[in-house]
Each structure stands twice: as structure tokens, then as C-alpha cells.
Write a protein that holds these residues in place. Sequence first.
Motif, PDB file in Angstrom:
ATOM      1  N   ALA A 123      10.650  -5.103   8.893  1.00 52.96           N
ATOM      2  CA  ALA A 123      10.730  -3.800   8.224  1.00 52.96           C
ATOM      3  C   ALA A 123      11.705  -2.879   8.953  1.00 52.96           C
ATOM      4  CB  ALA A 123       9.339  -3.171   8.146  1.00 52.96           C
ATOM      5  N   GLY A 183      15.256  -3.528   8.124  1.00 50.54           N
ATOM      6  CA  GLY A 183      15.643  -3.322   6.736  1.00 50.54           C
ATOM      7  C   GLY A 183      15.463  -4.527   5.845  1.00 50.54           C
ATOM      8  N   ARG A 243      13.331  -6.831   3.360  1.00 47.50           N
ATOM      9  CA  ARG A 243      12.264  -6.470   2.413  1.00 47.50           C
ATOM     10  C   ARG A 243      11.357  -7.625   2.025  1.00 47.50           C
ATOM     11  NH1 ARG A 243      13.356  -3.770  -2.841  1.00 47.50           N
ATOM     12  NH2 ARG A 243      14.834  -5.475  -3.179  1.00 47.50           N
ATOM     13  N   HIS A 244      11.844  -8.860   2.075  1.00 50.04           N
ATOM     14  CA  HIS A 244      11.086  -9.982   1.518  1.00 50.04           C
ATOM     15  C   HIS A 244      10.627 -10.943   2.616  1.00 50.04           C
ATOM     16  CE1 HIS A 244      12.181  -8.871  -2.586  1.00 50.04           C
ATOM     17  NE2 HIS A 244      13.389  -8.636  -2.128  1.00 50.04           N
ATOM     18  N   LEU A 279       6.162  -1.387   3.566  1.00 53.10           N
ATOM     19  CA  LEU A 279       7.605  -1.328   3.313  1.00 53.10           C
ATOM     20  C   LEU A 279       8.168  -2.682   2.892  1.00 53.10           C
ATOM     21  CD1 LEU A 279       8.611   0.786   6.452  1.00 53.10           C
ATOM     22  CD2 LEU A 279       8.334   1.610   4.107  1.00 53.10           C
ATOM     23  N   LEU A 280       7.296  -3.698   2.836  1.00 53.54           N
ATOM     24  CA  LEU A 280       7.736  -5.073   2.583  1.00 53.54           C
ATOM     25  C   LEU A 280       7.169  -5.618   1.277  1.00 53.54           C
ATOM     26  CD1 LEU A 280       7.016  -6.468   6.164  1.00 53.54           C
ATOM     27  CD2 LEU A 280       9.287  -6.029   5.219  1.00 53.54           C
ATOM     28  N   HIS A 281       7.852  -6.638   0.744  1.00 53.19           N
ATOM     29  CA  HIS A 281       7.299  -7.467  -0.321  1.00 53.19           C
ATOM     30  C   HIS A 281       6.860  -8.772   0.343  1.00 53.19           C
ATOM     31  CE1 HIS A 281       9.903  -5.324  -3.600  1.00 53.19           C
ATOM     32  NE2 HIS A 281       9.000  -4.536  -3.036  1.00 53.19           N
TER      33      HIS A 281
END
Length: 261
Positions: free
Chosen positions: A137, A140, A142-143, A168-170
Motif C-alpha cells: 500500500a 502504491g 493496489r492488487h 487501500l488495497l484490492h
Amino acid sequence: MKHITSRDNPLFKELRQLATQAQARRKAGRTLLDGVHLCQAYSQQLGAPEICVVSESALANTEVNQLVSASLLDAAQKICLPDALYETLSQVEHGVGILFVVPTPARAVPAALTETAVVLDGLQDPGNLGSILRSAAAAGIRHVFCSNGTVSAWSPKVMRAGMGAHFLLHIYENCDLVEVLNRSKIPVLATSSHTKTTIYQSTLNQPVVWMFGHEGQGVSAALMAKATQTVTIPQQAAIESLNVAASAAICFFEQVRQQLT
């Protein structure tokens, strides 16, 4: 705010199951966030939890009082417990006395991987997973895709180690990682001690998929076969290998460094 004083209260029994049983959390699709920092991070990023639980003594704490009274929590069910009951729910020693009950998101795997992502194969230690999520996170990313054998990303211990990174993450759990990597449109990198190419010699100013594996066994052979490049992190020969969370952080932030320059 509803006050519960009996261990026989149905809602308290439900909370106790969520606090102590991973199977109950999976079945309910919910988890617990324990502590002021996690609860503040959740409310700031995602709004009200389903349930806010506080101990009687915590109501005298300024941060807890402000959080419970905030308009962001108007939609939450608010429960107050005697300290003795609250302590049977909390896994934090000498904690402040607030926890949230929140839903755990279920996400569909994207049709293609086109931006930087992390693939985790069989990680067992909650602290390692939480630390990797926090580093991802911060970098930067995200996945994050977790294999079926990886510790639950939404367990209370991983949540505490993640320090709010989850929001903040998937995060995709119980993934067929071979299938995930088959969808990758970008390079797939794995760390290895059997290569001479260092991470600092690699081109990372582009999206990549990072692979990390089990603390003892590493990434499975089936997944290593999907790597388009292996890299090594230079270190003293007296140390056999780095902790997986430390390795991940070095990789993520070398990519950030290259992107900034």
C-alpha cells in the motif's frame, strides 16, 4: 449505545465467535478491527462499520470518545461492554478498548493484469502477510492475490500487522495463482538465489507482477515456471536468506525509486 452485561446475550456470543473462530469469520464474511488506529483508518476510508464495540473504561479515552461520537459512525450499531467481557473479545494486550465489526470484501479476479500487483503463494505467518500488505500500500500497489494456502488476509492478527493497509488495497483470496498469472499482460518477477541478475539491474520503471512464496519453501515450481524474470537481492553470504516481508519491501521500493527517477 446499547449496554450488554451478560455473557449469555446472543449478540455477545456472536461477537465472541467472530473474535475466536476463523471458521465463524469466514462463514459470516466479517472480521474484527481491534484498536483506535485501525478503527480510525477504516472510518476515514470506508465509513461506518456494522458494529462498534467499546469497553466501559474506554469511554473515558478522548480518541475513543471522539470516534464513537463522530457523525461517520451514525449508521453503526454501538455496543458498550464491561471491561471483563470486552477483554474476552480483544487480542490486544493493554489495548485502548474499541473494536469494529466489518464485512470482508469478496472480489472477482480481474480479466487481465495490467498494473503492478503482488502474488503470494502459501504465506503462513500473519505478521509477514500484514507487513507485505502495508509495504504494498505504501508503494502504491493496489492488487494482491493470495493462494488458497495463504493465511487469511482478514484475520485479526494480519489486520493489526497491516495497520490499515487493507483499506487501500484490492485483496483477492483463495486464488488459482497459475490462472491469475495466465492473465498477466506485464512481466512476472520472482526473487531467487540461483540468478546473478540483481534487483538493481532490473528494469522496474514499468508495471510488473511480484511473486513471493512460503517462508520455508518459497514459490512453488508451477508458479516459478510462470516467471518471466528472476532477480536476487545482494546480501552477505553468512545469511542464507532474507525474511519474505523484508524482501518484498526492498523489491517494492526499488520499483518506486526507479519510477521516480
